[in-house]
Design an enzyme around this catalytic site. Structure first.
Site, PDB file in Angstrom:
ATOM      1  N   ASN A 281       0.878  -1.176   0.000  1.00 20.33           N
ATOM      2  CA  ASN A 281       0.000   0.000   0.000  1.00 20.33           C
ATOM      3  C   ASN A 281       0.912   1.221   0.000  1.00 20.33           C
ATOM      4  O   ASN A 281       1.454   1.595   1.043  1.00 20.33           O
ATOM      5  CB  ASN A 281      -0.886  -0.026   1.261  1.00 20.33           C
ATOM      6  CG  ASN A 281      -1.686   1.260   1.422  1.00 20.33           C
ATOM      7  OD1 ASN A 281      -1.764   2.067   0.497  1.00 20.33           O
ATOM      8  ND2 ASN A 281      -2.266   1.445   2.598  1.00 20.33           N
ATOM      9  N   TRP A 282       1.067   1.808  -1.189  1.00 24.84           N
ATOM     10  CA  TRP A 282       2.022   2.917  -1.314  1.00 24.84           C
ATOM     11  C   TRP A 282       1.525   4.185  -0.621  1.00 24.84           C
ATOM     12  O   TRP A 282       2.289   5.114  -0.430  1.00 24.84           O
ATOM     13  CB  TRP A 282       2.282   3.216  -2.791  1.00 24.84           C
ATOM     14  CG  TRP A 282       3.081   2.176  -3.517  1.00 24.84           C
ATOM     15  CD1 TRP A 282       3.514   0.965  -3.041  1.00 24.84           C
ATOM     16  CD2 TRP A 282       3.557   2.262  -4.871  1.00 24.84           C
ATOM     17  NE1 TRP A 282       4.221   0.304  -4.001  1.00 24.84           N
ATOM     18  CE2 TRP A 282       4.261   1.069  -5.145  1.00 24.84           C
ATOM     19  CE3 TRP A 282       3.451   3.218  -5.880  1.00 24.84           C
ATOM     20  CZ2 TRP A 282       4.863   0.822  -6.377  1.00 24.84           C
ATOM     21  CZ3 TRP A 282       4.040   2.972  -7.121  1.00 24.84           C
ATOM     22  CH2 TRP A 282       4.740   1.790  -7.363  1.00 24.84           C
TER      23      TRP A 282
ATOM     24  N   GLU B  23      -7.062   5.118   7.581  1.00 20.80           N
ATOM     25  CA  GLU B  23      -6.795   6.533   7.286  1.00 20.80           C
ATOM     26  C   GLU B  23      -7.991   7.168   6.608  1.00 20.80           C
ATOM     27  O   GLU B  23      -8.294   8.340   6.811  1.00 20.80           O
ATOM     28  CB  GLU B  23      -5.510   6.648   6.443  1.00 20.80           C
ATOM     29  CG  GLU B  23      -4.278   6.385   7.309  1.00 20.80           C
ATOM     30  CD  GLU B  23      -3.084   5.806   6.580  1.00 20.80           C
ATOM     31  OE1 GLU B  23      -3.042   5.838   5.334  1.00 20.80           O
ATOM     32  OE2 GLU B  23      -2.175   5.293   7.278  1.00 20.80           O
TER      33      GLU B  23
ATOM     34  N   GLU C   8      -5.966  -4.509  10.443  1.00 20.83           N
ATOM     35  CA  GLU C   8      -4.935  -3.498  10.657  1.00 20.83           C
ATOM     36  C   GLU C   8      -5.250  -2.710  11.928  1.00 20.83           C
ATOM     37  O   GLU C   8      -6.015  -1.737  11.883  1.00 20.83           O
ATOM     38  CB  GLU C   8      -4.888  -2.527   9.473  1.00 20.83           C
ATOM     39  CG  GLU C   8      -4.511  -3.173   8.157  1.00 20.83           C
ATOM     40  CD  GLU C   8      -3.837  -2.184   7.221  1.00 20.83           C
ATOM     41  OE1 GLU C   8      -2.762  -2.491   6.742  1.00 20.83           O
ATOM     42  OE2 GLU C   8      -4.396  -1.092   6.994  1.00 20.83           O
TER      43      GLU C   8
ATOM     44  N   SER D 165       2.885  -1.951  10.462  1.00 21.13           N
ATOM     45  CA  SER D 165       4.319  -2.040  10.755  1.00 21.13           C
ATOM     46  C   SER D 165       4.909  -3.427  10.497  1.00 21.13           C
ATOM     47  O   SER D 165       5.762  -3.896  11.252  1.00 21.13           O
ATOM     48  CB  SER D 165       4.608  -1.584  12.193  1.00 21.13           C
ATOM     49  OG  SER D 165       4.244  -0.223  12.356  1.00 21.13           O
TER      50      SER D 165
ATOM     51  N   GLY E 180       2.603  -1.087   4.324  1.00 20.10           N
ATOM     52  CA  GLY E 180       2.691   0.335   4.001  1.00 20.10           C
ATOM     53  C   GLY E 180       4.137   0.748   3.783  1.00 20.10           C
ATOM     54  O   GLY E 180       4.713   0.507   2.725  1.00 20.10           O
ATOM     55  N   GLY E 181       4.726   1.359   4.793  1.00 22.57           N
ATOM     56  CA  GLY E 181       6.076   1.923   4.676  1.00 22.57           C
ATOM     57  C   GLY E 181       7.098   0.990   4.037  1.00 22.57           C
ATOM     58  O   GLY E 181       7.867   1.420   3.162  1.00 22.57           O
TER      59      GLY E 181
END
Ligand code: PGA
Length: 246
Positions: free
Chosen positions: A9-10, A95, A164, A208, A229-230
């Site tokens: 997930n950019w 988000e 999540e 994470s 994500g990151g």
């Protein structure tokens, strides 16, 4: 046996140059022993499709409209995403629930819109830290998932679910494998009861996930991969996470 799925997930990251480099590295490290996909910002769908065409790495979007078409400025329909070859659309990411006030019903409608065009919705559920500390985790995730199950009815077996925990997203604070597994088991039981297909449905963990914790998370009985994500923005990390999935 459920084949694991790892999805990047950019979020709102990327550039032509960075995307090309990242996707080339991901392609170059094939084959993978899991299903792999990237969910990119809308403007990058064309170049992502071009980069990944002919490979077994899939792509998708991070949201979609609940509406088919019409006067909804700024929105993108599932049918449009389909034209760009999207296989997946994330819906109900925390988000979006937090910053765009998306309700459980709206998330369910988005999942329905995606499925109607042949896109697999990745439905995100998860509790906040306050909810966890109040002992409400199971209640919250079951309520979020129930809205989707209720609206989709007999099609509910076609979704992917992502657990999540909000407190683990982008914080470096991962749920322990045991904490994640416990919630995944609750979700699977709910899916099984509602659809009869719970045993073949995939439930991803997100929050994470890194190269060094992915293997222990993915080793849990009900964790079928990850929403990353990151760490999905760094080729070496994303590839290592995919390797950890099989
Ligand atoms: P993170 O994000 O891996 O950066 O915590 C996961 C997500 O929000 O999907």
């Amino acid at each position: 046996m459920r084949r694991k799925l790892v999805v990047g997930n950019w979020k709102m990251h990327g550039s032509h140059a960075a995307n090309a480099e990242l996707l080339a590295a991901v392609i170059g490290a094939r084959p993978y022993g899991c299903d792999l996909a990237v969910c990119v910002p809308y403007p990058y769908l064309t170049e992502t499709a071009a980069s990944l065409a002919g490979s077994d790495v899939r792509w998708g979007a991070q949201d979609c409209s609940a509406h088919e078409q019409g006067a909804y400025t700024g929105e993108v329909s599932a049918a449009m995403l389909r034209e760009f070859g999207c296989r997946y659309a994330i819906v109900g990411h925390s988000e979006r629930r937090a910053y765009h006030a998306e309700s459980d019903l709206l998330v369910a409608q988005k999942a329905q819109a995606a499925l109607a065009t042949g896109i697999t919705p990745i439905v995100c559920v998860g509790e906040t830290l306050a909810q966890r500390e109040a002992g409400e985790t199971d209640l919250v995730v079951k309520r979020q998932l129930a809205a989707v199950i209720h609206l989709l009815a007999h099609c509910a077996g076609e979704i992917v679910v992502a657990y999540e925990p909000v407190w683990a997203i982008g914080t470096g604070r991962t749920a322990t494998p045991e904490q994640a597994q416990a919630v995944h088991a609750v979700l699977r039981a709910q899916l099984q009861a509602a659809t009869g297909h719970g045993e073949r449905m995939r439930i991803l963990y997100g929050g994470s996930v890194k190269a060094d914790n992915a293997a222990t998370l993915f080793a849990q009985a009900d964790i079928d991969g990850g929403l990353i994500g990151g760490a999905s923005l760094k080729a070496a990390d994303f590839i290592a996470i995919a390797r950890a999935a099989g």
